[in-house]
Write a protein that holds these residues in place. Structure first.
Motif, PDB file in Angstrom:
ATOM      1  N   ALA A   1       0.820  -1.216   0.000  1.00 19.58           N
ATOM      2  CA  ALA A   1       0.000   0.000   0.000  1.00 19.58           C
ATOM      3  C   ALA A   1       0.845   1.252   0.000  1.00 19.58           C
ATOM      4  O   ALA A   1       2.022   1.236   0.366  1.00 19.58           O
ATOM      5  CB  ALA A   1      -0.928   0.003   1.218  1.00 19.58           C
ATOM      6  N   HIS A   2       0.218   2.361  -0.407  1.00 26.10           N
ATOM      7  CA  HIS A   2       0.796   3.695  -0.247  1.00 26.10           C
ATOM      8  C   HIS A   2      -0.358   4.686  -0.185  1.00 26.10           C
ATOM      9  O   HIS A   2      -1.482   4.381  -0.580  1.00 26.10           O
ATOM     10  CB  HIS A   2       1.758   4.041  -1.398  1.00 26.10           C
ATOM     11  N   GLY A   3      -0.085   5.871   0.371  1.00 26.89           N
ATOM     12  CA  GLY A   3      -1.142   6.869   0.494  1.00 26.89           C
ATOM     13  C   GLY A   3      -0.886   7.775   1.673  1.00 26.89           C
ATOM     14  O   GLY A   3       0.269   8.008   2.059  1.00 26.89           O
ATOM     15  N   SER A   4      -1.959   8.275   2.281  1.00 26.59           N
ATOM     16  CA  SER A   4      -1.809   9.226   3.381  1.00 26.59           C
ATOM     17  C   SER A   4      -2.834   8.956   4.466  1.00 26.59           C
ATOM     18  O   SER A   4      -3.928   8.454   4.210  1.00 26.59           O
ATOM     19  CB  SER A   4      -1.958  10.664   2.872  1.00 26.59           C
ATOM     20  N   VAL A   5      -2.439   9.305   5.702  1.00 29.21           N
ATOM     21  CA  VAL A   5      -3.292   9.165   6.874  1.00 29.21           C
ATOM     22  C   VAL A   5      -3.121  10.422   7.712  1.00 29.21           C
ATOM     23  O   VAL A   5      -1.994  10.903   7.888  1.00 29.21           O
ATOM     24  CB  VAL A   5      -2.911   7.922   7.700  1.00 29.21           C
ATOM     25  N   THR A   6      -4.222  10.977   8.213  1.00 27.70           N
ATOM     26  CA  THR A   6      -4.156  12.106   9.125  1.00 27.70           C
ATOM     27  C   THR A   6      -4.566  11.635  10.509  1.00 27.70           C
ATOM     28  O   THR A   6      -5.674  11.112  10.689  1.00 27.70           O
ATOM     29  CB  THR A   6      -5.074  13.257   8.658  1.00 27.70           C
ATOM     30  N   LEU A   7      -3.672  11.800  11.489  1.00 26.77           N
ATOM     31  CA  LEU A   7      -3.899  11.287  12.841  1.00 26.77           C
ATOM     32  C   LEU A   7      -4.709  12.280  13.650  1.00 26.77           C
ATOM     33  O   LEU A   7      -4.177  13.178  14.298  1.00 26.77           O
ATOM     34  CB  LEU A   7      -2.562  10.985  13.519  1.00 26.77           C
ATOM     35  N   GLU A   8      -6.021  12.109  13.604  1.00 27.34           N
ATOM     36  CA  GLU A   8      -6.939  12.900  14.399  1.00 27.34           C
ATOM     37  C   GLU A   8      -7.784  11.938  15.227  1.00 27.34           C
ATOM     38  O   GLU A   8      -7.568  10.725  15.189  1.00 27.34           O
ATOM     39  CB  GLU A   8      -7.828  13.746  13.476  1.00 27.34           C
ATOM     40  N   LYS A   9      -8.757  12.475  15.977  1.00 27.40           N
ATOM     41  CA  LYS A   9      -9.624  11.596  16.765  1.00 27.40           C
ATOM     42  C   LYS A   9     -10.277  10.574  15.850  1.00 27.40           C
ATOM     43  O   LYS A   9     -10.350   9.386  16.174  1.00 27.40           O
ATOM     44  CB  LYS A   9     -10.685  12.413  17.504  1.00 27.40           C
ATOM     45  N   ASN A  10     -10.784  11.025  14.695  1.00 26.29           N
ATOM     46  CA  ASN A  10     -11.241  10.131  13.646  1.00 26.29           C
ATOM     47  C   ASN A  10     -10.198  10.161  12.540  1.00 26.29           C
ATOM     48  O   ASN A  10     -10.068  11.158  11.831  1.00 26.29           O
ATOM     49  CB  ASN A  10     -12.605  10.562  13.106  1.00 26.29           C
ATOM     50  N   VAL A  11      -9.436   9.086  12.428  1.00 27.80           N
ATOM     51  CA  VAL A  11      -8.331   9.042  11.475  1.00 27.80           C
ATOM     52  C   VAL A  11      -8.850   9.222  10.059  1.00 27.80           C
ATOM     53  O   VAL A  11      -9.812   8.572   9.639  1.00 27.80           O
ATOM     54  CB  VAL A  11      -7.588   7.699  11.589  1.00 27.80           C
ATOM     55  N   GLN A  12      -8.229  10.144   9.311  1.00 32.53           N
ATOM     56  CA  GLN A  12      -8.574  10.355   7.906  1.00 32.53           C
ATOM     57  C   GLN A  12      -7.672   9.469   7.046  1.00 32.53           C
ATOM     58  O   GLN A  12      -6.446   9.541   7.155  1.00 32.53           O
ATOM     59  CB  GLN A  12      -8.380  11.823   7.530  1.00 32.53           C
ATOM     60  N   THR A  13      -8.277   8.641   6.210  1.00 34.64           N
ATOM     61  CA  THR A  13      -7.535   7.653   5.438  1.00 34.64           C
ATOM     62  C   THR A  13      -7.719   7.857   3.944  1.00 34.64           C
ATOM     63  O   THR A  13      -8.841   8.082   3.477  1.00 34.64           O
ATOM     64  CB  THR A  13      -8.006   6.226   5.800  1.00 34.64           C
ATOM     65  N   ASN A  14      -6.621   7.795   3.206  1.00 33.16           N
ATOM     66  CA  ASN A  14      -6.662   7.841   1.743  1.00 33.16           C
ATOM     67  C   ASN A  14      -5.517   6.958   1.234  1.00 33.16           C
ATOM     68  O   ASN A  14      -4.379   7.387   1.159  1.00 33.16           O
ATOM     69  CB  ASN A  14      -6.522   9.268   1.232  1.00 33.16           C
ATOM     70  N   LEU A  15      -5.834   5.700   0.930  1.00 31.49           N
ATOM     71  CA  LEU A  15      -4.808   4.712   0.603  1.00 31.49           C
ATOM     72  C   LEU A  15      -5.161   3.957  -0.676  1.00 31.49           C
ATOM     73  O   LEU A  15      -6.335   3.741  -0.978  1.00 31.49           O
ATOM     74  CB  LEU A  15      -4.672   3.679   1.731  1.00 31.49           C
ATOM     75  N   VAL A  16      -4.128   3.537  -1.392  1.00 25.24           N
ATOM     76  CA  VAL A  16      -4.274   2.608  -2.499  1.00 25.24           C
ATOM     77  C   VAL A  16      -3.539   1.335  -2.107  1.00 25.24           C
ATOM     78  O   VAL A  16      -2.365   1.384  -1.719  1.00 25.24           O
ATOM     79  CB  VAL A  16      -3.698   3.180  -3.811  1.00 25.24           C
ATOM     80  N   ALA A  17      -4.230   0.200  -2.174  1.00 21.70           N
ATOM     81  CA  ALA A  17      -3.649  -1.060  -1.730  1.00 21.70           C
ATOM     82  C   ALA A  17      -3.723  -2.115  -2.820  1.00 21.70           C
ATOM     83  O   ALA A  17      -4.737  -2.233  -3.521  1.00 21.70           O
ATOM     84  CB  ALA A  17      -4.375  -1.566  -0.478  1.00 21.70           C
ATOM     85  N   GLY A  18      -2.651  -2.867  -2.945  1.00 20.43           N
ATOM     86  CA  GLY A  18      -2.637  -4.030  -3.821  1.00 20.43           C
ATOM     87  C   GLY A  18      -2.797  -5.289  -2.986  1.00 20.43           C
ATOM     88  O   GLY A  18      -2.204  -5.405  -1.914  1.00 20.43           O
ATOM     89  N   LEU A  19      -3.610  -6.230  -3.464  1.00 21.91           N
ATOM     90  CA  LEU A  19      -3.886  -7.472  -2.747  1.00 21.91           C
ATOM     91  C   LEU A  19      -3.467  -8.651  -3.613  1.00 21.91           C
ATOM     92  O   LEU A  19      -3.771  -8.677  -4.815  1.00 21.91           O
ATOM     93  CB  LEU A  19      -5.377  -7.586  -2.422  1.00 21.91           C
TER      94      LEU A  19
END
Length: 203
Positions: free
Chosen positions: A143-161
């Protein structure tokens, strides 16, 4: 005892060589603990008028313990014994931190991952995941992308499975010898995360 901006726990038991000069302070090796986790630090602070940092650190410990050093609203329900390295550069008040970590096993909420590792970049509450990998049961994930560490984590990721169908329930009986690959975009806040993706198989 040394207090660091952005951390709620100080470095304790620091010992090593410090070199002070007219525009800063450096060390070629300092050992200490942060929230009880042992660390090794090298580098320093320079530019007294507008202080900047340039230092590297390495350590190993349990994530639940390490998280005691950050603000409660930034802590996450994650555990695991990790080994990590990091490099901090820039303003003393808001440095950019790059690093890597790895662990044999990591648990996030009720999910258990094996062999997680990542390369990341942190600035404030924002975490850019440059590269990450793990195994969730029989499925390998990158995977790669971005995460914002707040009370509710903001997630924006692209993942290969990636998985061998013979190791997945029902798939082995329906299509023996099938290899599966998928690509998923995950985006959302807290536990409300949506995703879109594609799945393909070859045999």
């Amino acid at each position: 005892t040394i207090y660091i901006t952005g951390l709620v726990k100080p470095l304790r038991g620091a010992h090593g060589t410090l070199i002070a000069y007219d525009d800063g302070i450096t060390t070629n090796g300092l050992d200490a603990t942060l929230a009880g986790v042992p660390l090794h630090v090298a580098g320093g602070v320079y530019g007294i008028g507008a202080p900047k940092v340039q230092f590297g650190l390495s350590g190993a410990g349990d994530l639940a313990q390490i998280q005691q050093a950050i603000a409660p609203q930034q802590r996450q329900p994650v555990t695991g014994n990790v080994t990590f390295d990091a490099l901090a550069l820039g303003s003393l008040q808001s440095p950019v931190i790059s690093g890597t970590f790895s662990a044999p096993v990591m648990t996030f909420r009720s999910f258990r991952f094996t062999q997680p590792d990542a390369m990341f970049l942190v600035h404030g509450h924002d975490v850019d995941i440059l590269r990450a990998g793990l195994h969730y049961g029989p499925v390998a994930v990158d995977a790669h992308g971005s995460v914002t560490l707040e009370k509710n984590v903001q997630t924006n990721l692209v993942a290969g499975l990636h998985a061998e169908g013979d190791r997945l329930p029902y798939v082995a009986q329906l299509v023996p010898g099938l290899h599966l690959d998928g690509l998923v975009h995950l985006e959302g806040s807290g536990t409300r995360i949506g995703g879109t993706g594609i799945l393909s198989g070859t045999s």
